[in-house]
Write an enzyme that holds these catalytic residues in place. Structure first.
Site, PDB file in Angstrom:
ATOM      1  CG  HIS A  81      -1.917  -0.782   0.952  1.00  0.00           C
ATOM      2  ND1 HIS A  81      -2.303  -1.850   1.844  1.00  0.00           N
ATOM      3  CD2 HIS A  81      -3.230  -0.856   0.226  1.00  0.00           C
ATOM      4  CE1 HIS A  81      -3.350  -2.355   1.568  1.00  0.00           C
ATOM      5  NE2 HIS A  81      -3.968  -2.035   0.421  1.00  0.00           N
ATOM      6  NE  ARG A 110     -11.268  -0.738   1.698  1.00  0.00           N
ATOM      7  CZ  ARG A 110     -10.572  -0.056   0.739  1.00  0.00           C
ATOM      8  NH1 ARG A 110      -9.997  -0.739  -0.005  1.00  0.00           N
ATOM      9  NH2 ARG A 110     -10.413   1.343   0.751  1.00  0.00           N
ATOM     10  CG  ASN A 159     -10.298   1.068  -4.028  1.00  0.00           C
ATOM     11  OD1 ASN A 159     -10.410   2.450  -3.891  1.00  0.00           O
ATOM     12  ND2 ASN A 159      -8.999   0.718  -4.356  1.00  0.00           N
ATOM     13  CD  GLU A 184     -10.148  -2.210  -7.321  1.00  0.00           C
ATOM     14  OE1 GLU A 184      -9.339  -1.961  -8.185  1.00  0.00           O
ATOM     15  OE2 GLU A 184      -9.893  -2.247  -6.167  1.00  0.00           O
ATOM     16  CE1 TYR A 192      -1.952   5.299  -5.786  1.00  0.00           C
ATOM     17  CE2 TYR A 192      -4.189   5.252  -4.969  1.00  0.00           C
ATOM     18  CZ  TYR A 192      -3.431   4.470  -5.259  1.00  0.00           C
ATOM     19  OH  TYR A 192      -2.961   3.326  -5.016  1.00  0.00           O
TER      20      TYR A 192
END
Lengths: 201, 321, 346
Positions: free
Chosen positions: C193, C223, C225, C265, C316
């Protein structure tokens, strides 16, 4: 000083001698010789009798160090002509080594990475290996596109030595490859790469 | 319940194995298969002792790929707080109980070139499942097992018959036969991992010998199931639920909190996994940290406590629960 | 009900599209109108029929086309699949999990027949009917992880647990948002990460790691993303960045609806039984802006979220060149009306 804050880059904490080790193997490159020579006071007769030095001078920067290292009086001393021959010898040493053997690596980051890869292949845990960075800040970089490794990269962007793409050197390091990641800098607008800056000298 | 979903089981066999050691076989009451597990894993067994619920962790010793049942071995501890006495004296074949899903805090390092296993007494149990898995997967291992007397040594003959005297070595205390730990540690090939489970003194001794033999801590693994130690009774205030809970002489904070009907998180109940870590809101007195999870700095800071094994002495303790 | 699998491409002519039914089951990740960074872990439980959560391992109309695209990626670059030698037990664990979940969720398409260690696996959409010995890798045409992930949508990483950390030691990664398995394999949780901005300082990864180390068998967690991708391209790998990077400069106000995709995702994490490793499933969903605005709630919410992104994340996620163009285009569909809570369409 190395740039800090790169989470994936190993921390090179310095060549502290592990007093209880049954065998010390020092893999040293160029100015990395000084990492050990500076620790001379910590090397008593017992430690010296259990020590093996593998040293590669690599050009002029390491001049004279082999005499100084030999003079330490360790059990074994081997001066390798190249990094490749040093790593070959290191492989042989680790193949027959026992637990209680500790490995110390000092030199440029590219050298540390390559010696570390040999140690990992022999079942050593990276966290148990003692390292110190000495010498040039040049980076060993893997091109993420063609997978070619370019040694001694001092500029970013630089041209990949294998596929020729202009690469940005990312602050992301792989211990398994012993290299930083190089990524094409002008992919979104080919030809827009900025001038190289000398960043890692 | 915070410890995870429980599995309803029936005790289908109770077998005396050695002096003060019994083996228990659990099969699912609902007829479904047990989950597979990994060598080194344990389950929490819930015991209903006349309405008082006790929960103890026991290593699984049946074959990890056999999902027809789980087996554990229980040593009847001399100064038992009740768990092992209950298992030995009250549990009968046919009884209905509950066990947690398996949790593994003693997983082998699968990268190991060789696995050197050292067991003392009942500490053999996690290794029985581990060896089964090593053997099935062709991993290189060697077991050194210390017992006090022959009649107290569980599974000695079984293990030798199964893996051969080259791989399983028994050392009997009563016959003045001790594990030559220092010599063993000096002769292991690079990439060996060591695992030790047994009495606290033995674990400490082996780990110290390991470090003295120059082994890196990354290659030294141990599992110690701490049990909550008895101590002076005390009270705790739970700031979020606004409750005061009294912790008795033989009770842990976690047990007292559960008995008061408050849901607190847990997994290993042995001070190792970190799941029951709780923030201390106020501490007027001294926390008696008995866990191996918190760092020394964290323990000294007095801001966190593990409910499962630690205690308190002093005037007032407020917890964020 | 049987899924009608589509014939479509994720490269060259980019014929990938979502059917109206598939748009409604899209796992839209934003439950409010502004962007929030959080660990956001929740139990991975089955959801309602007609959502991406109706089964814990989701299969949808793009299955066959995605598996075809994965095979093409692997032909060009076999290093997208890698497993370190000590991960073999975890590979078998993964094979079992994916076969069991796919067969349970979509019995009309997948069947698993177990008879001790003799297993028979029938995958009707791909025309596979294989009998093999569980635990014996010589009875499968590939290693177990490669075998089953050539038949399952999403990227898959297996992380080993040791020394109080998680280590990315195996994976099948062909539909990734700009990270390289070949580079990251062997790294621990903090290391892989490393390039993510902001979250390290916020302590997000420390908390997430602590949570995952105690992840329990039988209690998977998930989770979300997200990022954005130009063209419905699954393989946005760094390896091929020089091939797909120019796409980012190709967005114009006229082609936003077709070209710009929201890429979500759904990451689910599973404790594996025999190895005690953790399987990390990164299931990718793509939807272009024309499709997104067919759901009025999402059409209002998405430009609002994009407007509140911190600059580090814009950079990013690689949105710099086309974020504003996309917000401008989407704003036509945002009448300023309030949106309802939650992520699902009204």
């Amino acid at each position: 000083m190395l740039v800090e804050g790169i989470k994936s880059r190993p921390v090179y904490t310095g060549l502290s001698i592990q007093p209880r080790a049954r065998r010390h193997i020092f893999a040293l490159e160029g100015e990395g010789a000084h990492a050990l020579l500076d620790r001379k006071p910590a090397l008593d007769d017992t430690a010296l009798s259990r020590s093996e030095i593998l040293y590669v001078a690599r050009g002029s920067q390491g001049k004279g160090n082999d005499e100084a290292l030999r003079a330490l009086g360790t059990d074994m001393f081997f001066a390798a002509p190249t990094i490749a021959t040093l790593l070959f010898r290191l492989r042989g040493t680790l193949t027959t080594a026992h637990m209680g053997t500790r490995l110390y690596i000092a030199g440029t980051e590219g050298f540390i990475g390559q010696a570390m890869m040999v140690a990992l292949d022999h079942g050593m845990d990276h966290a148990s290996i003692v390292t110190e960075h000495r010498g040039s800040l040049a980076r060993r970089v893997q091109c993420v596109h063609c997978k070619g490794v370019t040694e001694d990269v001092t500029h970013s962007p630089f041209s990949c030595g294998h596929c020729g793409l202009p690469l940005l050197v990312r602050d992301h390091y792989s211990r398994r490859l012993g290299a930083f990641q190089g990524v094409n800098i002008d992919a979104e607008e080919p030809g827009s790469a900025p001038d190289p800056e000398e960043l890692f000298l | 319940m915070s410890g995870g979903t429980e599995i309803p089981v029936r005790v289908t066999r109770v077998t005396p194995v050695a002096h003060r050691i019994k083996r228990f076989r659990f099969e699912r009451s609902d007829g479904r298969p047990m989950p597979y597990f990994s060598g080194g894993a344990h389950v929490i067994v819930s015991m209903n002792d006349n309405g008082h619920v006790r929960r103890n962790a026991y290593s699984l010793m049946s074959a990890p790929y056999d999902c027809s049942a789980y087996e554990i071995s229980v040593l009847h501890v001399e100064d038992s707080r009740g768990g092992s006495s209950f298992m030995h004296e009250k549990v009968r074949e046919g009884d209905e109980m509950r066990v947690s899903h398996p949790v593994n805090l003693f997983q082998p390092d699968w990268r190991g070139r060789k696995h050197l296993l050292i067991a003392g007494g009942i500490g053999i149990t996690p290794f029985i499942a581990m060896m089964e898995q090593f053997s099935r997967e062709g991993a290189c291992f060697e077991m050194h097992y210390a017992i006090r007397t022959r009649d107290r040594g569980a599974y000695c003959e079984d293990l030798i018959a199964r893996y051969g005297p080259q791989r399983v070595k028994i050392y009997c205390d009563a016959e003045n036969d001790r594990i030559p730990v220092a010599r063993l540690l000096d002769s292991q090939p690079l990439g060996t991992h060591l695992y030790v489970c047994g009495p606290a003194g033995m674990i400490d001794g082996v780990l110290t010998t390991g470090l003295e033999a120059g082994w890196p801590e990354q290659n030294l693994h141990s599992e110690r199931f701490l049990s909550s130690q008895p101590g002076k009774p005390f009270s705790i205030e739970l700031t979020r639920s606004g409750r005061t809970v009294h912790v008795g002489h033989h009770e842990s904070m976690l047990e007292a909190i559960e008995a008061a009907g408050i849901d607190a998180p847990f997994l290993c109940r042995g001070g190792a996994c970190g799941q029951c870590e709780t923030m201390v809101a106020l501490c007027d007195g001294k926390l008696l940290h008995n866990d191996v999870y918190l760092t020394e700095e964290e323990k000294a800071s007095g801001r966190k406590v593990m409910l499962c094994v630690s205690r308190f002495e002093g005037k007032a303790l407020h917890l964020d629960l | 009900m049987a899924i009608a699998f589509k014939q479509e491409t994720f490269r060259d002519d980019f014929s990938y599209r979502n059917s109206p039914e598939n748009i409604r089951r899209f796992p839209f990740p934003f439950d409010r109108d502004e962007y929030m960074y959080a660990v956001n872990m929740e139990p991975h439980l089955k959801g309602q029929k007609g959502t991406a959560f109706e089964s814990l391992i989701d299969v949808d109309e793009h299955y066959v086309a995605e598996m075809h695209d994965r095979a093409l990626v692997l032909k060009e670059d076999p290093l997208r699949y890698q497993a370190l030698p000590h991960m073999m037990t975890a590979q078998w664990d993964t094979l079992e999990l994916l076969m069991e979940e796919q067969a349970a969720g979509f019995p009309e398409h997948f069947t698993l027949i177990r008879n001790g260690d003799q297993w028979r696996w029938i995958n009707r959409p791909l025309g596979i009917d294989d009998t093999f010995t569980f635990g014996d890798r010589s009875t499968l045409p590939y290693e177990p992880l490669e075998y089953i992930t050539r038949q399952a949508q999403g990227d898959f990483c297996i992380v080993d647990q040791r020394d109080g950390n998680l280590w990315m030691d195996a994976g099948m990664v062909t539909t990734q948002a700009d990270w390289s398995l070949d580079f990251d394999i062997g790294m621990n949780f903090m290391e892989w990460h490393g390039p993510v901005p902001l979250a390290h300082q916020m302590g997000v990864f420390d908390r997430a790691l602590k949570f995952l180390l105690n992840l329990q068998q039988g209690k998977p967690t998930r989770r979300f993303n997200w990022t954005m991708t130009i063209n419905p391209r699954l393989d946005t790998s760094p390896e091929n960045y020089h091939k797909w990077g120019p796409d980012r400069a190709s967005v114009t106000p006229e082609n936003v609806g077709e070209k710009v995709h929201l890429r979500v995702e759904v990451q689910s994490l599973w404790r594996l039984p025999r190895s005690n490793a953790i399987l990390f499933v990164i299931r990718c969903y793509l939807m272009n802006m024309n499709e997104l605005v067919t759901v009025p709630k999402w059409a209002r919410r998405f430009p609002r979220v994009l407007s509140t992104l911190p600059p580090e994340l814009i950079d990013y996620k690689g949105l710099t060149r086309y974020r504003q163009t996309t917000i401008d285009w989407l704003s036509r569909f945002d009448d300023g009306a309030p949106t309802s809570p939650g992520t699902f369409p009204d």
